[in-house]
Design a protein around this motif. Structure first.
Motif, PDB file in Angstrom:
ATOM      1  N   ASN A  32       0.782  -1.155   0.275  1.00  0.00           N
ATOM      2  CA  ASN A  32       0.112   0.008   0.119  1.00  0.00           C
ATOM      3  C   ASN A  32       0.847   1.047   0.023  1.00  0.00           C
ATOM      4  N   PHE A  33       1.978   1.190   0.667  1.00  0.00           N
ATOM      5  CA  PHE A  33       2.846   2.374   0.688  1.00  0.00           C
ATOM      6  C   PHE A  33       3.487   2.617  -0.528  1.00  0.00           C
ATOM      7  N   ALA A  34       3.839   1.473  -1.232  1.00  0.00           N
ATOM      8  CA  ALA A  34       4.542   1.726  -2.514  1.00  0.00           C
ATOM      9  C   ALA A  34       3.503   2.198  -3.594  1.00  0.00           C
ATOM     10  N   TRP A  35       2.225   1.785  -3.408  1.00  0.00           N
ATOM     11  CA  TRP A  35       1.335   2.251  -4.311  1.00  0.00           C
ATOM     12  C   TRP A  35       1.016   3.652  -4.255  1.00  0.00           C
ATOM     13  N   ALA A  36       0.946   3.923  -3.137  1.00  0.00           N
ATOM     14  CA  ALA A  36       0.511   5.590  -2.598  1.00  0.00           C
ATOM     15  C   ALA A  36       1.672   6.456  -3.125  1.00  0.00           C
ATOM     16  N   LEU A  37       2.997   5.921  -2.707  1.00  0.00           N
ATOM     17  CA  LEU A  37       3.995   6.785  -3.171  1.00  0.00           C
ATOM     18  C   LEU A  37       3.921   6.795  -4.794  1.00  0.00           C
ATOM     19  N   PHE A  38       3.796   5.668  -5.507  1.00  0.00           N
ATOM     20  CA  PHE A  38       3.591   5.933  -6.903  1.00  0.00           C
ATOM     21  C   PHE A  38       2.560   6.785  -7.547  1.00  0.00           C
ATOM     22  N   ARG A  39       1.430   6.683  -6.784  1.00  0.00           N
ATOM     23  CA  ARG A  39       0.243   7.872  -7.071  1.00  0.00           C
ATOM     24  C   ARG A  39       0.767   9.193  -6.775  1.00  0.00           C
ATOM     25  N   PHE A  40       1.139   9.448  -5.780  1.00  0.00           N
ATOM     26  CA  PHE A  40       1.867  10.828  -5.325  1.00  0.00           C
ATOM     27  C   PHE A  40       2.868  11.296  -6.416  1.00  0.00           C
ATOM     28  N   THR A  41       4.007  10.507  -6.686  1.00  0.00           N
ATOM     29  CA  THR A  41       4.854  10.831  -7.496  1.00  0.00           C
ATOM     30  C   THR A  41       4.108  11.163  -9.141  1.00  0.00           C
ATOM     31  N   LEU A  42       3.243  10.319  -9.267  1.00  0.00           N
ATOM     32  CA  LEU A  42       2.516  10.745 -10.808  1.00  0.00           C
ATOM     33  C   LEU A  42       1.773  12.132 -10.665  1.00  0.00           C
ATOM     34  N   LEU A  43       1.153  12.472  -9.535  1.00  0.00           N
ATOM     35  CA  LEU A  43       0.385  13.522  -9.329  1.00  0.00           C
ATOM     36  C   LEU A  43       1.599  14.750  -9.648  1.00  0.00           C
ATOM     37  N   LEU A  44       2.736  14.574  -8.750  1.00  0.00           N
ATOM     38  CA  LEU A  44       3.581  15.599  -8.953  1.00  0.00           C
ATOM     39  C   LEU A  44       4.274  15.763 -10.069  1.00  0.00           C
ATOM     40  N   LEU A  45       4.365  14.877 -10.886  1.00  0.00           N
ATOM     41  CA  LEU A  45       5.036  15.061 -12.331  1.00  0.00           C
ATOM     42  C   LEU A  45       3.993  15.483 -13.265  1.00  0.00           C
ATOM     43  N   LEU A  46       2.689  15.300 -12.993  1.00  0.00           N
ATOM     44  CA  LEU A  46       1.817  15.817 -13.717  1.00  0.00           C
ATOM     45  C   LEU A  46       1.550  17.402 -13.522  1.00  0.00           C
ATOM     46  N   ALA A  47       1.644  17.790 -12.088  1.00  0.00           N
ATOM     47  CA  ALA A  47       1.564  19.243 -11.723  1.00  0.00           C
ATOM     48  C   ALA A  47       2.907  20.049 -12.498  1.00  0.00           C
ATOM     49  N   PHE A  48       4.009  19.478 -12.367  1.00  0.00           N
ATOM     50  CA  PHE A  48       5.302  19.750 -12.883  1.00  0.00           C
ATOM     51  C   PHE A  48       5.409  19.778 -14.389  1.00  0.00           C
ATOM     52  N   GLY A  49       4.560  19.022 -15.133  1.00  0.00           N
ATOM     53  CA  GLY A  49       4.387  19.198 -16.549  1.00  0.00           C
ATOM     54  C   GLY A  49       3.547  20.128 -16.903  1.00  0.00           C
ATOM     55  N   ILE A  50       2.528  20.522 -16.161  1.00  0.00           N
ATOM     56  CA  ILE A  50       1.519  21.530 -16.311  1.00  0.00           C
ATOM     57  C   ILE A  50       2.324  22.768 -16.253  1.00  0.00           C
ATOM     58  N   LEU A  51       2.818  22.810 -15.182  1.00  0.00           N
ATOM     59  CA  LEU A  51       3.610  24.208 -15.000  1.00  0.00           C
ATOM     60  C   LEU A  51       4.670  24.525 -16.099  1.00  0.00           C
TER      61      LEU A  51
END
Length: 61
Positions: A32-51
């Motif tokens: 569960n921790f690995a999955w949550a870390l993966f989702r959070f990282t994807l969210l950060l990458l998406l935000a960085f890409g949009i910026l």
């Protein structure tokens, strides 16, 4: 950019270690921790890409 690569590498290592801990111990909280870390990282990458995209549009205009 170097900082982003270091953070990405650290996240990959953390996910790998967490998955390995799940395989060794069988406790789902590591998975569960690995999955949550993966989702959070994807969210950060998406935000960085949009910026980054918005910055490129502003500089061109």
């Amino acid at each position: 950019m170097v900082l982003l690569r270091l953070i990405g590498f650290a996240v990959l290592v953390a996910i790998g270690v967490s998955f390995l801990a799940y395989l060794l111990k069988g406790d789902r909280r590591y998975l569960n921790f690995a999955w949550a870390l993966f989702r959070f990282t994807l969210l950060l990458l998406l935000a960085f890409g949009i910026l980054y995209f918005v910055e490129r549009i502003i500089l061109v205009a």
